[in-house]
Design an enzyme around this catalytic site. Structure first.
Site, PDB file in Angstrom:
ATOM      1  N   ARG A  94      19.863  32.581  41.570  1.00  0.00           N
ATOM      2  CA  ARG A  94      20.958  32.664  42.350  1.00  0.00           C
ATOM      3  C   ARG A  94      21.131  31.817  43.785  1.00  0.00           C
ATOM      4  NH1 ARG A  94      22.085  38.579  45.877  1.00  0.00           N
ATOM      5  NH2 ARG A  94      24.019  37.703  47.253  1.00  0.00           N
ATOM      6  N   ASN A 148      25.663  41.973  37.420  1.00  0.00           N
ATOM      7  CA  ASN A 148      26.884  41.130  37.862  1.00  0.00           C
ATOM      8  C   ASN A 148      27.011  39.715  36.851  1.00  0.00           C
ATOM      9  OD1 ASN A 148      28.762  42.359  39.644  1.00  0.00           O
ATOM     10  ND2 ASN A 148      26.881  41.944  41.222  1.00  0.00           N
ATOM     11  N   CYS A 170      30.919  49.161  39.862  1.00  0.00           N
ATOM     12  CA  CYS A 170      30.563  48.348  41.257  1.00  0.00           C
ATOM     13  C   CYS A 170      30.872  49.335  42.534  1.00  0.00           C
ATOM     14  CB  CYS A 170      31.730  47.222  41.265  1.00  0.00           C
ATOM     15  SG  CYS A 170      31.591  46.095  42.634  1.00  0.00           S
ATOM     16  N   HIS A 200      35.724  42.786  41.453  1.00  0.00           N
ATOM     17  CA  HIS A 200      35.582  41.584  42.488  1.00  0.00           C
ATOM     18  C   HIS A 200      36.742  40.905  42.680  1.00  0.00           C
ATOM     19  CE1 HIS A 200      30.875  41.692  42.881  1.00  0.00           C
ATOM     20  NE2 HIS A 200      31.252  42.980  43.005  1.00  0.00           N
ATOM     21  N   TYR A 254      36.010  40.578  48.357  1.00  0.00           N
ATOM     22  CA  TYR A 254      35.957  39.384  48.021  1.00  0.00           C
ATOM     23  C   TYR A 254      36.874  38.531  48.080  1.00  0.00           C
ATOM     24  CZ  TYR A 254      31.179  40.601  45.926  1.00  0.00           C
ATOM     25  OH  TYR A 254      29.716  40.813  45.943  1.00  0.00           O
TER      26      TYR A 254
END
Ligand code: G6P
Ligand code: MN
Length: 437
Positions: A94, A148, A170, A200, A254
């Site tokens: 990440r 995700n 989510c 998102h 987002y």
């Protein structure tokens, strides 16, 4: 009767939440067995979680058998629900997803832009394996996928694996609904936000309370900063009156990456140079959470878990499983096949929509086409997702490059190549499909 839940990625620091949710729902959703599955690298963590889980079960005086294993196939035997919450490459991966784009002046984020594409490329092949095993070992089980980018993962699995009982989830729509309820001081069950879009990238169209349209009032309160529904990982940014009045849509947190990109980039570059991006913050947070989990005196889910962006995800997962199990036919917001619900998007695309939850899965409710201001954006995002899914399977450089090119947070052709090349190199251990080509 037995009711078995398997949690793939059981060593996640989020797991105490879903355990708490399952424990609390015993009267309507009587789980008898939970198996936590993880990989070798997560062995110590999953053991810690399992021990904490056992103390939680004991404290609640419920009868649930809780175990952990590294043998996924044996765990899947006889499963009724399988929750997937994995992070291929861990938080180090990440950090690359966030830092490499930022190094080139692009937004670096876990599920958006270049980082989000790379996360999909690493994750989809692994979850395809899980879906394949489910189809063989527990063909009637539902996969509840949190991993995700949840929308893309769900679409990849539904369209390219034989297992079709897959739902993506989510906490964002849940958070939006619950904060709206708090704002209007009504029970969340009475609030209906008409969602339209993708995971998102979903908007709230209209907001109803007990059938009454309260959209205007919610927009007003949002502008007066009376409420905020940003999760812990996203800086609460305000939306302007012009944005709200012109689009007539409720953005999700987002959306700041797309419509307030300059502000976000500036803030993220600062973090990149100074105290670390979100991955690094989460790494520290995880360490202290696990210290806490190890304490024998801890017998409940600790409050500290709320510092994670995905807090409350378990309520989404548990209500969903409960409604499928009991054929409740209530409305929940999940990721599922479009199948004509939004006529402006491909039939087999996965959308995030309000659905009636039945024992045969989610049935999306159509609210018609996408409002003009966001139609093109959502169609473009979906086309981008399609390219990502194609690349995740083909391992073809050009497919991946195409996805980078049409992603609104990348676009520049030279940067697209530079960032893609660097990310492919950084992640090569987790991208076997690209190495073979
Ligand atoms: C939000 C998203 C989740 C995401 C999480 C990240 O809640 O909906 O999909 O995983 O934030 O939170 P973190 O604490 O890992 O930054
Ligand atoms: Mn999410």
């Amino acid at each position: 009767m037995s009711l078995k839940i398997v949690i793939i990625g059981g060593g996640s620091s989020y797991t105490p939440e879903i355990l708490e949710g399952l424990i609390q729902r015993q009267s309507t959703f009587p789980v008898t067995e939970i198996v936590l599955v993880d990989v070798e690298a997560g062995k110590e963590k999953v053991d810690t979680i399992c021990q904490l889980g056992k103390r939680m079960v004991e404290e609640a005086k419920v009868n649930i058998k809780l175990t952990w294993t590294l043998d996924r196939r044996s765990a899947l035997q006889g499963a009724d629900f399988v929750s997937t919450q994995i992070r291929v490459g861990g938080l180090n991966a990440r950090a690359h997803d966030e830092r490499i784009p930022l190094k080139h002046g692009l937004i670096g984020q876990e599920t958006n832009g270049a980082g989000g594409i790379m996360k999909a490329l690493r994750t989809i092949p692994v979850l395809m394996e899980v879906a394949k095993e489910m189809n063989e070992l527990c063909p009637n089980a539902w996969m509840i996928n949190f991993t995700n980018p949840a929308g893309m993962v769900t679409e990849a699995l539904l369209n390219h694996s034989d297992h079709k009982k897959i739902i993506g989830v989510c906490n964002i729509p849940f958070n939006m609904r619950h904060s709206t309820a708090e704002l209007l001081q009504v029970p969340p069950e009475q609030v209906l936000i008409q969602f339209i879009g993708l995971n998102h990238f979903v908007f709230g169209d209209k907001i109803f309370v007990g059938g009454e349209d309260r959209t205007e009032e919610v927009f007003q309160k949002l502008l007066q900063k009376e409420f905020d529904y940003s999760p812990a990982n996203i800086m609460p940014l305000e939306w302007s009156e012009t944005f709200m009045k012109s689009t007539k849509l409720l953005p999700n947190p987002y959306h700041q990456y797309y419509f307030q990109s300059e502000t976000v980039l500036k803030k993220d570059l600062k973090a990149y140079e100074e105290n670390g991006t979100r991955a690094e913050v989460v790494q520290e947070l995880e360490e202290s959470l696990f210290e806490l989990y190890k304490q024998e005196s801890l017998r409940n889910k600790p409050k500290e878990l709320e510092q994670r962006g995905g807090a409350f995800y378990s309520q989404v997962a548990c209500s969903l499983m409960d409604s499928i199990y009991n054929n409740k036919e209530d409305i929940q917001t999940v990721n599922t096949w479009n199948h004509g619900t939004i006529p402006d998007l491909p039939y087999d695309a996965v959308i995030e929509a309000n659905c009636v939850i039945t024992k045969n899965g989610p049935k999306p409710i159509s609210i018609g086409g996408i409002p003009a201001p966001m139609r093109g954006m959502i169609q473009n995002m979906k086309a981008m997702e399609e390219l990502v899914i194609k690349a995740s399977i083909s391992g073809d450089y050009q497919d991946a490059y195409n996805a980078f090119l049409v992603n609104p947070l990348i676009q520049d052709e030279k940067k697209a190549k530079k960032v893609l090349d660097e990310l492919l190199e950084a992640h090569k251990a987790y991208l076997p499909q690209f190495m073979r080509v």
